[in-house]
Design an enzyme around this catalytic site. Structure first.
Site, PDB file in Angstrom:
ATOM      1  CE1 TYR A   1     -22.725   0.447 -31.908  1.00  0.00           C
ATOM      2  CE2 TYR A   1     -20.953   2.047 -31.920  1.00  0.00           C
ATOM      3  CZ  TYR A   1     -22.303   1.690 -31.871  1.00  0.00           C
ATOM      4  OH  TYR A   1     -23.311   2.505 -31.384  1.00  0.00           O
TER       5      TYR A   1
ATOM      6  CE  LYS B   1     -30.863  -1.494 -18.875  1.00  0.00           C
ATOM      7  NZ  LYS B   1     -32.058  -0.600 -18.169  1.00  0.00           N
TER       8      LYS B   1
ATOM      9  CG  ASP C   1     -32.234   3.065 -17.995  1.00  0.00           C
ATOM     10  OD1 ASP C   1     -30.943   2.907 -17.572  1.00  0.00           O
ATOM     11  OD2 ASP C   1     -33.172   2.469 -17.700  1.00  0.00           O
TER      12      ASP C   1
ATOM     13  CG  ASP D   1     -22.216   6.078 -31.244  1.00  0.00           C
ATOM     14  OD1 ASP D   1     -22.104   7.193 -31.627  1.00  0.00           O
ATOM     15  OD2 ASP D   1     -22.435   5.140 -32.305  1.00  0.00           O
TER      16      ASP D   1
ATOM     17  CG  ASP E   1     -23.863  12.250 -31.489  1.00  0.00           C
ATOM     18  OD1 ASP E   1     -22.794  12.312 -31.324  1.00  0.00           O
ATOM     19  OD2 ASP E   1     -24.441  11.670 -32.348  1.00  0.00           O
TER      20      ASP E   1
END
Ligand code: NAD
Length: 363
Positions: free
Chosen positions: A146, A195, A227, A251, A255
């Protein structure tokens, strides 16, 4: 101990829920012999109405001078409020981004707890949620994809777009240290999520986390690919204690983790810098649709205040006393409208705050 706290009541239900969190803090402080000084500052829509901007330099200076900041929520009805006719940098949310930046808050903490009493709100199957879960998602907040360089361009008649996922080792080290410190106050397990089978940034992340882990031999470290983590959160959430991860993965995972608890009015959060300073706020917004009706759930803000005692002041016994009081009030069947279920007793924001304050005891 003397606690110097700046409060940002904010907009919508913000002032109502912050008032209840203060009442709970006052009760805990009185019981344990602490003294609290509060200073309220304006931010978001409330600041726009008075100063024409969502955050003033004076408000930033007040926040910097405090030991910690307790916030309600900011913002209004985004389709109807005149605040959203202003240019983006003058809207309420710009105040929040501004204060996070000014205070250098790089670590975001979001607990996801399934309370036995609210298990019906959890969308997971009975055998998966049995026994409940209590995890802390720790997300890097100021680096990664970001904040990396980005550009869009045309080449060979095709539109291209590039985003850069960049971390340096200092950025990873400071959040890893926070993660291990927080695990020490909990079940002493860190799951670092990356990852690393594909990304160089993840391989650096993993290497630096392992270096930091060497200083915390009492904390168990495991690595998990993002994942797999997304899957494990709905398959076996009870396995997690602290999930430590970079900005974008955090992020998404935070959630996901909060949704498996099922109740938005219960979700606390904290954003920390590299001192003991932090900004504590509920994960939900300012709920303008129910503002001023005394029906908002103050528990997320009360649990954020408890996190403040634990992480900014190291007052673990006092934080435990608040968490215990919340559980006891739920066990007695008290519910605000958002978490109401058949057979329970419905109450309002003020009364819920009063009940929790009343249930605080010294162990
Ligand atoms: P929201 O979280 O305010 O509300 C979503 C739904 O959940 C609404 O129906 C609301 O009534 C309900 N709800 C939220 N908190 C509740 C509580 N404590 N008790 C009972 N019910 C609750 O999200 P939204 O409607 O998308 O956003 C409203 C405003 O809040 C917007 O201006 C948005 O930008 C702002 N916002 C601020 C923050 C923040 O300050 N950190 C975070 C998210 C949204």
């Amino acid at each position: 101990m003397h606690l110097n706290i700046v409060c940002i009541p904010g907009d919508g239900i913000g002032p109502e829920i912050v008032t209840q969190a203060k009442a709970v803090l006052d009760r805990a402080a009185a019981l344990y012999g602490h003294e609290i000084t509060y200073k309220d500052i304006l931010m978001g829509g409330a600041s726009i109405d008075v100063h024409g901007v969502p955050l003033t330099q004076e408000a930033i200076a007040d926040a910097k001078a405090a030991d910690a900041v307790l916030m309600g929520s900011i913002g209004g009805d985004t389709t109807r409020s005149p605040w959203y006719k202003l240019p983006p940098e003058k809207r309420p949310e710009a105040g929040l981004l501004g204060i996070r930046k000014a205070l250098n808050l790089f670590a975001n903490l979001r607990p996801a707890i399934l309370y036995e009493e609210l298990a019906d709100a959890c969308p997971l199957r009975g055998e998966v949620r049995r026994g409940g879960f209590d995890m802390m998602i720790m997300r890097e907040l100021t680096g990664g994809l970001y904040f990396g360089e980005r550009k869009s361009y045309q080449e060979n008649g095709l539109r291209h777009a590039v985003d850069t996922l960049i971390y340096n080792e200092a950025e990873i080290r400071r959040i890893a240290v926070k993660g291990f410190e927080i695990a020490r106050k909990r079940k002493k397990k860190v799951t670092s999520v990356d990852k690393a089978n594909v990304l160089d940034s993840s391989r650096l992340w993993r290497a630096v986390v392992e270096e930091v882990a060497a200083d915390y031999p009492d904390v168990t470290l495991e690595h998990m690919l993002v994942d797999n983590c997304a899957m494990q959160l709905v398959k076996d959430p009870a396995q997690f204690d602290v999930i430590l991860t970079e900005n974008m993965f955090g992020d998404i995972l935070s959630d996901e983790a909060s949704m498996v608890t099922g109740s938005i009015g219960m979700l606390a959060s904290a954003s920390l810098n590299d001192t003991k300073f932090g900004l504590y706020e509920p994960s939900h917004g300012s709920a303008p649709d129910i503002a001023g009706q005394d029906i908002a759930n103050p528990i997320a803000t009360i649990l954020s205040a408890s996190m403040m005692l634990r992480y900014s002041f190291d007052l673990d016994a006092e934080a435990d006393a608040i968490d215990r009081a919340v559980k006891e009030v739920l066990k007695e069947g008290w519910r605000t409208a958002d978490i109401m279920s058949p057979g329970c007793r419905q109450t309002g924001c003020r009364e819920m705050g009063r009940l929790i304050a009343e249930h605080i005891t010294q162990k």
